[in-house]
Motif scaffolding. Structure first.
Motif, PDB file in Angstrom:
ATOM      1  N   VAL A 294      93.685  18.325  58.209  1.00 35.98           N
ATOM      2  CA  VAL A 294      94.024  18.461  56.789  1.00 35.98           C
ATOM      3  C   VAL A 294      94.380  19.920  56.572  1.00 35.98           C
ATOM      4  O   VAL A 294      93.514  20.803  56.599  1.00 35.98           O
ATOM      5  CB  VAL A 294      92.855  18.036  55.889  1.00 35.98           C
ATOM      6  CG1 VAL A 294      93.291  18.053  54.430  1.00 35.98           C
ATOM      7  CG2 VAL A 294      92.331  16.667  56.285  1.00 35.98           C
ATOM      8  N   LYS A 295      95.681  20.160  56.404  1.00 36.62           N
ATOM      9  CA  LYS A 295      96.199  21.532  56.361  1.00 36.62           C
ATOM     10  C   LYS A 295      95.773  22.255  57.634  1.00 36.62           C
ATOM     11  O   LYS A 295      96.136  21.852  58.732  1.00 36.62           O
ATOM     12  CB  LYS A 295      95.765  22.228  55.074  1.00 36.62           C
ATOM     13  CG  LYS A 295      96.414  21.582  53.826  1.00 36.62           C
ATOM     14  CD  LYS A 295      96.241  22.385  52.586  1.00 36.62           C
ATOM     15  CE  LYS A 295      97.035  21.749  51.433  1.00 36.62           C
ATOM     16  NZ  LYS A 295      96.859  22.487  50.170  1.00 36.62           N
ATOM     17  N   ILE A 333      96.612  14.341  57.539  1.00 37.97           N
ATOM     18  CA  ILE A 333      96.400  13.836  56.183  1.00 37.97           C
ATOM     19  C   ILE A 333      97.182  14.714  55.222  1.00 37.97           C
ATOM     20  O   ILE A 333      96.984  15.936  55.163  1.00 37.97           O
ATOM     21  CB  ILE A 333      94.901  13.851  55.805  1.00 37.97           C
ATOM     22  CG1 ILE A 333      94.094  13.001  56.788  1.00 37.97           C
ATOM     23  CG2 ILE A 333      94.703  13.372  54.373  1.00 37.97           C
ATOM     24  CD1 ILE A 333      94.442  11.535  56.775  1.00 37.97           C
ATOM     25  N   GLU A 334      98.072  14.099  54.482  1.00 37.83           N
ATOM     26  CA  GLU A 334      98.894  14.818  53.519  1.00 37.83           C
ATOM     27  C   GLU A 334      98.317  14.657  52.108  1.00 37.83           C
ATOM     28  O   GLU A 334      97.524  13.765  51.819  1.00 37.83           O
ATOM     29  CB  GLU A 334     100.336  14.282  53.544  1.00 37.83           C
ATOM     30  CG  GLU A 334     100.983  14.291  54.912  1.00 37.83           C
ATOM     31  CD  GLU A 334     101.350  15.693  55.376  1.00 37.83           C
ATOM     32  OE1 GLU A 334     101.269  16.637  54.564  1.00 37.83           O
ATOM     33  OE2 GLU A 334     101.723  15.828  56.564  1.00 37.83           O
ATOM     34  N   ALA A 339      88.635  20.342  51.265  1.00 39.51           N
ATOM     35  CA  ALA A 339      87.346  20.111  50.610  1.00 39.51           C
ATOM     36  C   ALA A 339      87.235  18.672  50.104  1.00 39.51           C
ATOM     37  O   ALA A 339      86.163  18.047  50.175  1.00 39.51           O
ATOM     38  CB  ALA A 339      87.151  21.088  49.458  1.00 39.51           C
ATOM     39  N   ALA A 340      88.345  18.136  49.583  1.00 39.33           N
ATOM     40  CA  ALA A 340      88.336  16.760  49.086  1.00 39.33           C
ATOM     41  C   ALA A 340      88.180  15.769  50.238  1.00 39.33           C
ATOM     42  O   ALA A 340      87.453  14.777  50.125  1.00 39.33           O
ATOM     43  CB  ALA A 340      89.610  16.469  48.307  1.00 39.33           C
ATOM     44  N   PHE A 341      88.868  16.028  51.371  1.00 37.89           N
ATOM     45  CA  PHE A 341      88.736  15.119  52.515  1.00 37.89           C
ATOM     46  C   PHE A 341      87.323  15.171  53.097  1.00 37.89           C
ATOM     47  O   PHE A 341      86.766  14.141  53.511  1.00 37.89           O
ATOM     48  CB  PHE A 341      89.760  15.474  53.593  1.00 37.89           C
ATOM     49  CG  PHE A 341      89.799  14.479  54.718  1.00 37.89           C
ATOM     50  CD1 PHE A 341      90.417  13.247  54.562  1.00 37.89           C
ATOM     51  CD2 PHE A 341      89.190  14.754  55.946  1.00 37.89           C
ATOM     52  CE1 PHE A 341      90.437  12.308  55.598  1.00 37.89           C
ATOM     53  CE2 PHE A 341      89.211  13.831  56.977  1.00 37.89           C
ATOM     54  CZ  PHE A 341      89.833  12.604  56.806  1.00 37.89           C
TER      55      PHE A 341
END
Length: 466
Positions: A294-295, A333-334, A339-341
């Motif tokens: 994620v990023k 994951i786009e 933090a949300a993931f």
């Protein structure tokens, strides 16, 4: 054959007639106080029966010791118990009343506009449910009249202690009551009424001395002199013409008797730690077999947990494309912040949301955005419980500036509960609707969710006509 007693009697007669002192006959009539008679008879083979009327002194007797007497009694008791089938069986029982607890906060915005409403006139909260019964809070800004029969019947001296704490002349005071709204119901409950403020401790008037009986719809309990009006209006609890009244209700739902046969032991069983054990696999990355990026951050997880908990990951990892996906070095994951993931994985492994205040350093706007992102992810992954938990957080933070954007989010991600809450917030006040129209989120709502906009105006028109 003449018995010894008879011979003693006849031998005493001559001396008696001559005036001589003879042995007293009283000894023959009753035992001497200092001794007792010892009687004996011969066995069946004897030729004669003998009666010994000689008297023994106390020293000649050998009474049973306490130990001997106890042994004799115990032997007798044991024999009796044995004849009735052995030892005593002990059972226990326990009465444990069952209760249901609930809390409702009633916000009164525009307190000053209620002044002069009139004695006995109240504003009423929405109904809330506790223990299967409906309740509401009633606030009397000018006090509740003592001439009201219900006031005496359900509120006067409700503690049963003869005091006038619960009632008096309520002139100059505000009155607050909790009222049962369910029909044909007899309910016993404990209640507290409080003034609350986010930065102050609750100011509580308690009724938890003993349960109150609410007998039918409209029966109530509370305080005619809840707080003096001048004290309330000068306190910090009334801020920006806004007042919060909190009601805590504990309903007594039943008093079952639990029986535990043949045991007096009560072994406490610790709560389940299954979820903590599962989370250790996430935290320590034990036997992880799938990787997400994620990023710039990488997260390791377990395919069987993801597939078990979410329909989305089950289809992605075990479906036709599953083999291709799992062969990749990582899955990207786009449209989601790390933090949300991380919070999404926390929920999948523990069925709870993490504490986001620490991670976001108390920034309310960042927290709101993260919760919105989690709601969208929950909808995509089919996690209905998580979606409602996010909706609950957003609902508590509704304000004029964000309600239109939140309504658009609720419409896009099929969250009816949050959608209804947003519409209800907007139509609660005509001025509030006007303020929402000029907010930035309204244009987003107008462009993305025209159907919700139509529903908003229809409900707003109905509420004004009502």
């Amino acid at each position: 054959m003449m018995s010894q007693a008879r011979r003693a009697l006849l031998s005493a007669l001559p001396a008696f007639r001559a005036g001589k002192k003879a042995p007293s006959f009283s000894a023959l009539r009753r035992p001497h106080p200092a001794g007792r008679a010892a009687f004996s008879t011969t066995t069946a083979g004897s030729t004669a029966a003998e009666l010994d009327v000689s008297w023994k002194s106390p020293a000649e007797f050998q009474p049973l010791s306490s130990a001997s007497a106890g042994a004799a009694l115990n032997n007798g008791s044991s024999a009796a118990a044995a004849s009735h089938g052995g030892g005593i069986t002990t059972t226990t029982s326990r009465c444990a009343p069952e209760t249901a607890q609930g809390r409702h906060v009633f916000e009164i915005a525009g307190y000053s506009l209620l002044r002069g409403l009139g004695v006995g006139q109240c504003v009423q909260s929405a109904n809330f449910s506790v223990g299967g019964y409906d309740w509401c809070i009633q606030f009397y800004p000018d006090g509740k009249s003592e001439d009201d029969d219900d006031y005496y019947r359900y509120s006067s001296d409700s503690d049963g202690d003869g005091s006038d704490d619960d009632y008096n002349d309520d002139e100059g005071h505000v009155s607050v009551f909790v009222t049962l709204m369910s029909k044909d119901a007899n309910v016993r409950a404990l209640c507290d009424l409080s003034l609350v403020h986010p930065c102050l401790p609750p100011l509580t008037r308690s009724g938890k001395k003993k349960p109150k009986l609410f007998n039918g719809e409209g029966s109530s309990w509370g305080f005619g002199k809840f707080k003096q009006r001048c004290d309330l209006e000068g306190s910090d609890y009334l801020e920006d013409d806004r007042l919060l009244i909190q009601c805590d209700v504990k309903v007594i739902t039943g008093t079952p008797v639990l029986q535990s046969p043949k045991t007096l032991c009560d072994i406490q069983v610790p709560p389940s730690d299954l979820l903590q054990d599962i989370k250790k696999f996430l935290d320590e990355e034990k036997k992880a077999d799938v990787t997400f990026k994620v990023k710039d951050e990488v997260f390791h997880a377990h395919k069987f947990v993801l597939a078990m908990r979410t329909p989305f990951f089950d289809a992605e990892l075990n479906g036709p494309r599953g083999g291709v996906i799992t062969k990749r070095q990582y899955i990207t994951i786009e449209d989601m912040e790390p933090a949300a993931f991380k919070a999404l994985l926390h929920f999948i492994y523990t069925d709870s949301l993490p504490d986001m205040d620490d991670d976001l350093e108390g920034d309310s706007s960042k927290k709101e955005e993260q919760v919105k992102s989690l709601l969208a992810a929950a909808d995509r992954c089919g996690l209905e419980r998580m979606k409602l938990m996010c909706a609950s957080i957003l609902c508590k933070g509704l304000k004029v500036e964000n309600v239109a954007a939140t309504l658009a989010l609720a419409e896009q991600h099929h969250c009816k509960q949050l959608k209804d809450a947003c519409i209800g917030f907007m139509i609660n006040s005509a001025d509030r609707v006007d303020d929402v129209v000029v907010s930035p989120g309204y244009q987003l709502l107008k462009a993305a969710c025209p159907a919700s906009l139509v529903e908003l105006w229809e409900k707003s028109a109905k509420s004004r006509n009502f």
